[in-house]
Design an enzyme around this catalytic site. Structure first.
Site, PDB file in Angstrom:
ATOM      1  N   ARG A 210      23.431 -15.290   9.237  1.00  0.00           N
ATOM      2  CA  ARG A 210      23.452 -16.131   8.051  1.00  0.00           C
ATOM      3  C   ARG A 210      24.862 -16.678   7.868  1.00  0.00           C
ATOM      4  O   ARG A 210      25.837 -16.028   8.203  1.00  0.00           O
ATOM      5  CB  ARG A 210      23.052 -15.286   6.837  1.00  0.00           C
ATOM      6  CG  ARG A 210      22.912 -16.048   5.562  1.00  0.00           C
ATOM      7  CD  ARG A 210      22.359 -15.180   4.452  1.00  0.00           C
ATOM      8  NE  ARG A 210      20.935 -14.944   4.653  1.00  0.00           N
ATOM      9  CZ  ARG A 210      20.278 -13.884   4.220  1.00  0.00           C
ATOM     10  NH1 ARG A 210      20.903 -12.933   3.561  1.00  0.00           N
ATOM     11  NH2 ARG A 210      18.993 -13.765   4.437  1.00  0.00           N
TER      12      ARG A 210
ATOM     13  N   ASN B 129      25.115  -5.340   0.192  1.00  0.00           N
ATOM     14  CA  ASN B 129      24.796  -5.420   1.618  1.00  0.00           C
ATOM     15  C   ASN B 129      25.497  -4.264   2.323  1.00  0.00           C
ATOM     16  O   ASN B 129      26.708  -4.109   2.187  1.00  0.00           O
ATOM     17  CB  ASN B 129      25.336  -6.718   2.235  1.00  0.00           C
ATOM     18  CG  ASN B 129      24.674  -7.939   1.673  1.00  0.00           C
ATOM     19  OD1 ASN B 129      23.482  -8.128   1.815  1.00  0.00           O
ATOM     20  ND2 ASN B 129      25.450  -8.777   1.013  1.00  0.00           N
TER      21      ASN B 129
ATOM     22  N   ASP C 157      26.007  -7.278   9.488  1.00  0.00           N
ATOM     23  CA  ASP C 157      25.026  -6.836   8.503  1.00  0.00           C
ATOM     24  C   ASP C 157      24.177  -5.729   9.130  1.00  0.00           C
ATOM     25  O   ASP C 157      23.593  -5.925  10.190  1.00  0.00           O
ATOM     26  CB  ASP C 157      24.149  -8.032   8.104  1.00  0.00           C
ATOM     27  CG  ASP C 157      23.124  -7.671   7.063  1.00  0.00           C
ATOM     28  OD1 ASP C 157      23.209  -8.219   5.961  1.00  0.00           O
ATOM     29  OD2 ASP C 157      22.229  -6.845   7.345  1.00  0.00           O
TER      30      ASP C 157
ATOM     31  N   ASP D 110      21.439  -4.350   7.780  1.00  0.00           N
ATOM     32  CA  ASP D 110      20.053  -4.437   7.317  1.00  0.00           C
ATOM     33  C   ASP D 110      19.785  -3.872   5.930  1.00  0.00           C
ATOM     34  O   ASP D 110      19.190  -4.542   5.112  1.00  0.00           O
ATOM     35  CB  ASP D 110      19.073  -3.783   8.305  1.00  0.00           C
ATOM     36  CG  ASP D 110      19.319  -4.177   9.737  1.00  0.00           C
ATOM     37  OD1 ASP D 110      19.409  -5.384  10.008  1.00  0.00           O
ATOM     38  OD2 ASP D 110      19.469  -3.286  10.596  1.00  0.00           O
TER      39      ASP D 110
ATOM     40  N   ASP E  67      19.982  -2.834   2.111  1.00  0.00           N
ATOM     41  CA  ASP E  67      20.579  -3.433   0.924  1.00  0.00           C
ATOM     42  C   ASP E  67      20.190  -2.581  -0.280  1.00  0.00           C
ATOM     43  O   ASP E  67      19.174  -1.890  -0.256  1.00  0.00           O
ATOM     44  CB  ASP E  67      20.054  -4.859   0.701  1.00  0.00           C
ATOM     45  CG  ASP E  67      20.295  -5.763   1.899  1.00  0.00           C
ATOM     46  OD1 ASP E  67      21.456  -5.910   2.290  1.00  0.00           O
ATOM     47  OD2 ASP E  67      19.315  -6.309   2.435  1.00  0.00           O
TER      48      ASP E  67
ATOM     49  N   ASP F 136      14.752  -2.957   2.705  1.00  0.00           N
ATOM     50  CA  ASP F 136      14.770  -3.253   4.140  1.00  0.00           C
ATOM     51  C   ASP F 136      14.896  -2.031   5.044  1.00  0.00           C
ATOM     52  O   ASP F 136      15.467  -2.106   6.137  1.00  0.00           O
ATOM     53  CB  ASP F 136      15.871  -4.271   4.467  1.00  0.00           C
ATOM     54  CG  ASP F 136      15.698  -5.566   3.691  1.00  0.00           C
ATOM     55  OD1 ASP F 136      14.531  -5.946   3.453  1.00  0.00           O
ATOM     56  OD2 ASP F 136      16.698  -6.179   3.320  1.00  0.00           O
TER      57      ASP F 136
ATOM     58  N   GLU G 225      13.279  -2.700   8.457  1.00  0.00           N
ATOM     59  CA  GLU G 225      14.142  -3.555   9.287  1.00  0.00           C
ATOM     60  C   GLU G 225      15.288  -2.731   9.886  1.00  0.00           C
ATOM     61  O   GLU G 225      15.603  -2.849  11.066  1.00  0.00           O
ATOM     62  CB  GLU G 225      14.702  -4.700   8.448  1.00  0.00           C
ATOM     63  CG  GLU G 225      15.581  -5.649   9.208  1.00  0.00           C
ATOM     64  CD  GLU G 225      16.165  -6.749   8.328  1.00  0.00           C
ATOM     65  OE1 GLU G 225      16.971  -7.534   8.859  1.00  0.00           O
ATOM     66  OE2 GLU G 225      15.846  -6.824   7.123  1.00  0.00           O
TER      67      GLU G 225
END
Length: 172
Positions: A20, A84, A100, A102, A104, A117, A120
């Site tokens: 991102r 994050n 990142d 994953d 959060d 998440d 993930e």
């Protein structure tokens, strides 16, 4: 970086791919420990090319040695926080960069929170071989953040965030 400069922010995944990108948040404050960005009406580009603009004014605190960053969003009903779980940031080639990991934590105006998440994280942990040290750091970071949220410490102190935002708006 200089105060009031616009910068880029890139979030990568553990496999090295750009995940991102934030276009031009404004550097509001920098210390030896963190940087705070004014993240208002910022264009965000996702890895699939989808673009969108942030809708709520926010301060974004990224840390030089902590494995998280915090977005403090000013919503109509109060301040919400989005944490994050991520590597400490580096500044390279005019861009703030971090990885990142994953997971959060979403913190609501009443300071209740939810971990997001997990599926993930587990999928990427296996796929990209995070390794035991990274996994340990991630879970220790989750525990650290949960304690800070419960005690309203650090940047989870809503008065502190309100005061920082008032200062940020005055500097425009």
């Amino acid at each position: 970086m200089k105060l009031n400069d616009k910068t880029l922010v890139h979030a990568y995944k553990h496999n090295g791919l750009l995940y991102r990108s934030w276009a031009k948040p404004i550097v509001f404050k920098e210390t030896d420990e963190y940087i705070i960005l004014n993240n208002n009406n910022i264009l965000i580009t996702e890895k699939n090319g989808k673009k969108w603009v942030t809708k709520d004014p926010a301060l974004w605190i990224l840390f030089k040695e902590k494995w998280y960053n915090i977005i403090c969003m000013f919503k109509e009903n109060g301040i919400n926080f989005y944490c994050n779980i991520a590597s400490p940031y580096i500044y390279e080639d005019g861009t703030i960069k971090y990885i990142d990991y994953d997971l959060d934590i979403r913190v609501y105006e009443d300071m209740s929170f939810r971990i997001l998440d997990l599926k993930e994280f587990n999928a990427h942990r296996i796929k990209w071989e995070y390794g035991p040290e990274i996994v340990k750091i991630v879970w220790e970071t989750i525990d650290e953040l949960k304690e800070m949220i419960k005690k309203k410490e650090g940047f989870f102190n809503q008065k502190l965030i309100e005061d920082l935002y008032a200062e940020c708006v005055q500097k425009k």
